[in-house]
Write an enzyme that holds these catalytic residues in place. Structure first.
Site, mmCIF file in Angstrom:
data_model
loop_
_atom_site.group_PDB
_atom_site.id
_atom_site.type_symbol
_atom_site.label_atom_id
_atom_site.label_comp_id
_atom_site.label_asym_id
_atom_site.label_seq_id
_atom_site.Cartn_x
_atom_site.Cartn_y
_atom_site.Cartn_z
ATOM 1 N N ARG A 146 27.877 32.639 36.904
ATOM 2 C CA ARG A 146 28.333 34.028 37.046
ATOM 3 C C ARG A 146 27.277 35.020 36.583
ATOM 4 O O ARG A 146 27.186 36.138 37.109
ATOM 5 C CB ARG A 146 29.634 34.233 36.266
ATOM 6 C CG ARG A 146 30.345 35.568 36.565
ATOM 7 C CD ARG A 146 31.719 35.588 35.926
ATOM 8 N NE ARG A 146 32.489 36.768 36.312
ATOM 9 C CZ ARG A 146 32.797 37.771 35.480
ATOM 10 N NH1 ARG A 146 32.384 37.734 34.224
ATOM 11 N NH2 ARG A 146 33.509 38.803 35.901
ATOM 12 N N ILE A 158 33.024 43.141 39.718
ATOM 13 C CA ILE A 158 33.145 41.695 39.898
ATOM 14 C C ILE A 158 34.388 41.279 39.118
ATOM 15 O O ILE A 158 34.539 41.627 37.944
ATOM 16 C CB ILE A 158 31.875 40.959 39.416
ATOM 17 C CG1 ILE A 158 32.046 39.439 39.530
ATOM 18 C CG2 ILE A 158 31.489 41.339 38.000
ATOM 19 C CD1 ILE A 158 30.762 38.660 39.215
ATOM 20 N N SER A 159 35.307 40.601 39.776
ATOM 21 C CA SER A 159 36.588 40.257 39.156
ATOM 22 C C SER A 159 36.407 39.314 37.982
ATOM 23 O O SER A 159 35.437 38.549 37.906
ATOM 24 C CB SER A 159 37.528 39.617 40.185
ATOM 25 O OG SER A 159 37.871 40.534 41.196
ATOM 26 N N GLN A 160 37.367 39.353 37.062
ATOM 27 C CA GLN A 160 37.328 38.445 35.923
ATOM 28 C C GLN A 160 37.421 37.002 36.410
ATOM 29 O O GLN A 160 38.041 36.716 37.441
ATOM 30 C CB GLN A 160 38.460 38.762 34.961
ATOM 31 C CG GLN A 160 39.847 38.455 35.493
ATOM 32 C CD GLN A 160 40.939 39.053 34.640
ATOM 33 O OE1 GLN A 160 41.314 40.198 34.819
ATOM 34 N NE2 GLN A 160 41.450 38.264 33.700
ATOM 35 N N PHE A 164 43.303 45.945 41.273
ATOM 36 C CA PHE A 164 42.049 45.874 42.021
ATOM 37 C C PHE A 164 41.628 47.267 42.476
ATOM 38 O O PHE A 164 42.456 48.170 42.601
ATOM 39 C CB PHE A 164 42.215 44.983 43.263
ATOM 40 C CG PHE A 164 42.077 43.516 42.996
ATOM 41 C CD1 PHE A 164 40.866 42.867 43.190
ATOM 42 C CD2 PHE A 164 43.163 42.770 42.554
ATOM 43 C CE1 PHE A 164 40.740 41.511 42.956
ATOM 44 C CE2 PHE A 164 43.047 41.414 42.314
ATOM 45 C CZ PHE A 164 41.831 40.779 42.517
#
EC number: 2.1.1.77
Length: 225
Positions: free
Chosen positions: A46, A72-74, A216
């Site tokens: 990541r 960037i999503s968790q 989101f």
């Protein structure tokens, strides 16, 4: 289950060690069980998908900012949505919202081909270059309106949308194979949604179920906000 560092383990600054902590505590500890998803999350670095100044935070369980006012999503949400797609190795997957390319990289370790659509030119270009340089050769990135899908490569076994929509875009439903799954955040608020899984049961037969509450960025486009 907490990851136990062996005697010769590198320091906590080591990203591989942090990745193992992420797997054991954030993912397995919160119910992620699919071996293919866990393996993919373990394989994809990541830290390579965030800005240099953010790399120390790469394995914290929260979103991080990227270019274009996007995030960037968790890690947990990436794993949860990927698991919800119920993927197999032969699947062809459409991703809406490439962002940094991290989720596409995770998907690419599980399925045959990933097609990813990004509306922002700078993000599409950056993700394409990043994925190519890291060797994710089964990912294709296209700059365009993700709410319209990518009909040239349809139909898809699974579709995942990484931004919140006011309703499920009809073009995406039409681009699913019969038996296909679509996972998408949907809600009346552009920043607070329910994560929905839609299954295409037949030519005009779609069944949906709510999975969990999520937050989101808005899905922008002809069939979005």
């Amino acid at each position: 289950m907490r990851y136990r560092c062996p005697m010769n383990c590198p320091s906590l600054r080591n990203q591989e060690y942090r990745r193992e902590i992420m797997i054991s505590e954030q993912l397995m500890g919160r119910g992620i069980r699919d071996p293919a998803v866990l393996a993919a999350m373990r394989q994809v670095p990541r830290e390579a998908f965030v800005d240099q100044g953010m790399r120390e935070l790469a394995y914290e369980d929260h979103p991080l900012p990227i270019d274009g006012g996007q995030t960037i999503s968790q890690p947990y949400i990436v794993a949860y949505m990927t698991e919800a797609l119920e993927l197999s190795s032969s699947d062809r997957v459409l991703e809406i919202g490439t962002g940094s390319g991290y989720a596409a990289a995770v998907l690419s370790r599980i399925v045959h081909t990933v097609y990813s659509v990004e509306r922002l030119e700078e993000l599409a270009r950056g993700a394409r270059q990043r994925l190519e340089s890291l060797g994710y050769n089964n990912v294709e990135v296209f700059e365009g309106d993700g709410t319209l899908g990518w009909p040239e490569h349809a139909p898809y076994d699974a579709i995942v949308v990484t931004a919140g929509a006011p309703a499920v875009p009809k073009p995406l439903l039409r681009q699913l194979v019969v038996g296909g799954r679509l996972v998408i955040p949907v809600g009346a608020s552009s920043f607070l949604q329910n994560l929905i899984r839609v299954r295409r049961q037949g030519e005009d037969d779609y069944r949906s179920e709510e999975l969990c509450g999520v937050r989101f960025v808005p899905l922008v486009g002809a069939e979005g906000w």
